[in-house]
Design an enzyme around this catalytic site. Structure first.
Site, short mmCIF file in Angstrom:
data_model
loop_
_atom_site.label_atom_id
_atom_site.label_comp_id
_atom_site.label_asym_id
_atom_site.label_seq_id
_atom_site.Cartn_x
_atom_site.Cartn_y
_atom_site.Cartn_z
N ASN A 1 -1.95 19.48 -1.21
CA ASN A 1 -3.20 18.97 -0.11
C ASN A 1 -2.54 18.64 0.83
O ASN A 1 -3.25 18.95 1.36
CB ASN A 1 -3.13 16.89 -1.52
CG ASN A 1 -4.67 16.74 -0.84
OD1 ASN A 1 -5.53 17.18 -0.74
ND2 ASN A 1 -4.15 16.01 -0.04
N LYS A 33 5.14 1.49 -3.19
CA LYS A 33 4.99 3.04 -3.88
C LYS A 33 5.18 3.20 -5.59
O LYS A 33 6.09 1.96 -5.82
CB LYS A 33 6.91 3.77 -2.91
CG LYS A 33 6.33 5.03 -3.11
CD LYS A 33 5.41 5.41 -1.89
CE LYS A 33 5.08 7.26 -2.04
NZ LYS A 33 4.75 7.60 -0.35
N GLN A 70 7.16 3.86 3.50
CA GLN A 70 5.91 3.52 3.82
C GLN A 70 5.51 2.14 4.16
O GLN A 70 4.60 2.16 5.14
CB GLN A 70 5.13 3.82 2.78
CG GLN A 70 4.19 3.10 2.12
CD GLN A 70 3.58 4.79 2.13
OE1 GLN A 70 3.79 5.84 1.56
NE2 GLN A 70 2.68 4.77 2.40
N GLY A 82 -2.24 8.04 -3.84
CA GLY A 82 -2.02 9.50 -4.82
C GLY A 82 -0.66 9.23 -3.86
O GLY A 82 -0.38 9.65 -3.20
N ASP A 83 0.37 10.90 -4.71
CA ASP A 83 1.51 11.46 -3.78
C ASP A 83 1.15 13.20 -4.46
O ASP A 83 0.80 13.12 -5.09
CB ASP A 83 2.31 10.44 -3.92
CG ASP A 83 3.98 11.11 -2.80
OD1 ASP A 83 3.95 10.47 -1.46
OD2 ASP A 83 4.55 11.77 -3.35
N LYS A 135 5.54 3.26 8.39
CA LYS A 135 4.37 4.18 8.37
C LYS A 135 2.92 3.31 8.49
O LYS A 135 2.60 3.83 9.11
CB LYS A 135 4.21 4.78 7.70
CG LYS A 135 3.43 6.19 7.42
CD LYS A 135 3.28 7.05 5.71
CE LYS A 135 4.39 7.45 5.88
NZ LYS A 135 4.11 8.82 4.02
N THR A 195 -4.13 13.16 5.18
CA THR A 195 -2.87 13.37 5.97
C THR A 195 -2.28 15.15 6.34
O THR A 195 -2.05 15.26 7.24
CB THR A 195 -2.24 13.36 4.01
OG1 THR A 195 -2.40 12.53 3.38
CG2 THR A 195 -0.08 13.21 5.11
N SER A 199 -6.87 6.11 4.00
CA SER A 199 -6.92 5.27 2.63
C SER A 199 -7.05 3.90 2.87
O SER A 199 -8.22 2.94 2.56
CB SER A 199 -5.60 4.86 1.65
OG SER A 199 -4.66 6.17 0.62
N LYS A 243 0.72 -1.02 -0.06
CA LYS A 243 -0.22 -0.51 -0.14
C LYS A 243 0.57 1.09 -0.37
O LYS A 243 1.47 1.49 0.54
CB LYS A 243 -0.83 0.00 1.44
CG LYS A 243 -1.99 1.33 1.05
CD LYS A 243 -2.59 0.55 0.86
CE LYS A 243 -3.70 2.51 -0.03
NZ LYS A 243 -3.75 3.04 -1.39
N1 GLU Z 1 1.31 9.17 -0.46
C1 GLU Z 1 0.94 8.87 1.04
C2 GLU Z 1 1.83 8.57 1.67
O1 GLU Z 1 2.55 9.38 1.21
C3 GLU Z 1 0.06 8.51 0.68
C4 GLU Z 1 -0.40 7.24 0.13
C5 GLU Z 1 -1.29 5.90 0.32
O2 GLU Z 1 -2.50 6.46 0.61
O3 GLU Z 1 -1.38 4.67 0.21
O4 GLU Z 1 1.62 8.14 2.27
#
Ligand code: GLU
Length: 460
Positions: free
Chosen positions: A255, A140, A125, A179-180, A128, A224, A392, A104
């Site tokens: 965002n 990612k 990630q 997204g990112d 996190k 976020t 998410s 994810k």
């Molecule tokens: N890009 C965001 C992050 O850095 C969200 C990733 C997601 O929602 O999967 O955590």
């Protein structure tokens, strides 16, 4: 007693040597990947006390396994621009770690995207996502495509081409992108459409950050930025402080930044500056968010346009200059390494009390050190910006259940997730002898869950 102490010191030294050795191998096997090295170094330095107490992580080669993504794909993304010319970009997906759930993590479209950036983001990630307490692994992806100045048609054709290849590797139970930077609900919409067409079925949970009319979750857009502020508020509360009455600087105007500003203002702060990659605006009256939202979200203009509507505001070229603006709380919400040691020193000299990272790895290693040495309350990215991916995961849950929760329901869950992340990070820091150091605490809390799951699942 003396002998035990001596042995412990020797053991600590040998653990440090071991960690150093693994890190040297990472540098050798991944040459020229500075961002990846930086992310690994920060986590490794935090893990020494955990490895001392838990030799199974060393015996099972957990570090060696964690620095190798489970899979990384790189692919050609050809598309036709509005002039009829064929363009070619490079796409990536790193499926970093699936110990605790399907991969994810977001997709980033930005010219700077390369293997190092995608790997550092996938590595971060993984921890996190573990911190959120939800069953999601780390992933990612992205491309070196620059959406700036592209027409909607160009963006759509690019997204379709990107998804034609990516669709072979993802799925609601395998890998769930979102997204990112450079990828918002418009790009997610185009990619979802292409995925659906290729699959011939409606798999709502394959992407998150979708539009609200076709499986998106309320509060995902805000998550976020709001989450970062919830986390920092929790950290401040512990010291008897709060956002109320404070002066805040928030870098970026995407965002994350917009919704961090919104929540900080809602909690009684005055947000005086924000930026884009060209420069920053300073408004002594407090940034007018409606103007920023219109400029960035609707008109897609540069942030400099703000000053023509707000004559008291000042625009300055050079985005890193934003860190010279005096503030109580700084929220870097733009991109990696946007605060170096000089900027950190400047913030400290101007009396900053707290820093909360909304972007991924926005502070360099020596900037983080500067904050910690000067007793600045520091909320590291992995913990502080986890609210986006947490919501998410809530979007995935709603898609599986085929229902949608209200804004308040999701926001309430987000708040409790951020509080838990704060408490778990704080507790881990305390348990491992560095009370108040949330960098170490978050790294440890995120790591332990992933490492234990990896051990339980065997050598795979
Ligand atoms: N890009 C965001 C992050 O850095 C969200 C990733 C997601 O929602 O999967 O955590």
């Amino acid at each position: 007693m003396k002998t035990i102490e001596k042995n412990q010191n020797l053991y600590t030294k040998s653990v440090q040597q071991y960690v150093h050795q693994v890190f040297e191998t990472v540098k050798k096997r991944n040459p020229n990947e500075d961002e990846f090295h930086q992310a690994v170094k920060e986590v490794f330095d935090s893990l020494v006390p955990v490895l001392e107490k838990n030799p199974q992580y060393i015996n099972q080669s957990i570090l060696e396994r964690l620095v190798e993504p489970e899979r990384i794909v790189s692919f050609r993304v050809p598309w036709v621009d509005d002039q009829g010319k064929v363009q070619v970009n490079r796409g990536f997906r790193v499926q970093y770690n699936s110990a605790i759930g399907p991969y994810k993590g977001g997709l980033r479209f930005h010219p700077s995207v390369n293997a190092s950036i995608i790997k550092f983001l996938g590595f971060e990630q993984t921890f996190k996502n573990s911190l959120t307490g939800q069953p999601i692994g780390g992933g990612k992806g992205g491309a070196d495509f620059d959406p700036k100045g592209k027409s909607d048609g160009e963006i759509m054709r690019f997204c379709q081409s990107f998804m034609s290849e990516l669709s072979k590797y993802i799925g609601p139970d395998t890998d769930v992108p979102a997204g990112d930077i450079g990828v918002g609900s418009k790009e997610i919409g185009f990619m979802f459409g292409q995925y659906k067409k290729m699959r011939g079925g409606y798999e709502a949970g394959v992407l998150t950050g979708k539009g609200l009319g076709y499986g998106g979750s309320l509060t995902r857009k805000e998550a976020t930025g709001y989450g970062t502020v919830y986390f920092v508020e929790e950290m401040l509360k512990d010291q008897g402080e709060s956002f109320k009455g404070s002066t805040v600087v928030v870098s970026g105007s995407g965002n994350v930044s917009i919704y961090a500003m919104e929540k900080a203002a809602e909690l009684g702060a005055k947000v005086v500056a924000c930026s884009d990659s060209n420069g920053y605006i300073y408004d002594q009256n407090g940034i007018n968010l409606e103007t920023v939202k219109r400029i960035k979200e609707v008109e897609k203009q540069r942030i400099s346009a703000y000053v023509s509507e707000h004559p008291d505001a000042i625009y300055t070229e050079n985005c890193s200059g934003i860190w010279t603006v005096p503030c109580d709380i700084a929220l870097p919400c733009a991109t990696q390494n946007e605060i170096n040691q000089i900027s950190a020193q400047m913030l400290v000299s101007n009396g900053v009390k707290a820093v909360g990272e909304g972007a991924n790895m926005p502070s360099t290693l020596d900037a983080v050190e500067t904050f910690l040495e000067n007793n600045v309350l520091f909320a590291p990215a992995k913990a502080a910006n986890a609210g986006g991916v947490a919501v998410s995961a809530l979007e995935m849950a709603q898609n599986s259940a085929r229902l949608s929760w209200t804004f308040e329901e999701v926001d309430c869950k987000l708040q409790s997730i951020m509080k838990n992340i704060y408490q778990n990070s704080k507790q881990a820091a305390q348990e491992y002898g560095v009370p108040g150091n949330l960098v170490v605490g978050a790294n440890i809390a995120g790591f332990v869950k992933v490492a234990d799951a990896m051990i339980e699942q065997g050598v795979i």
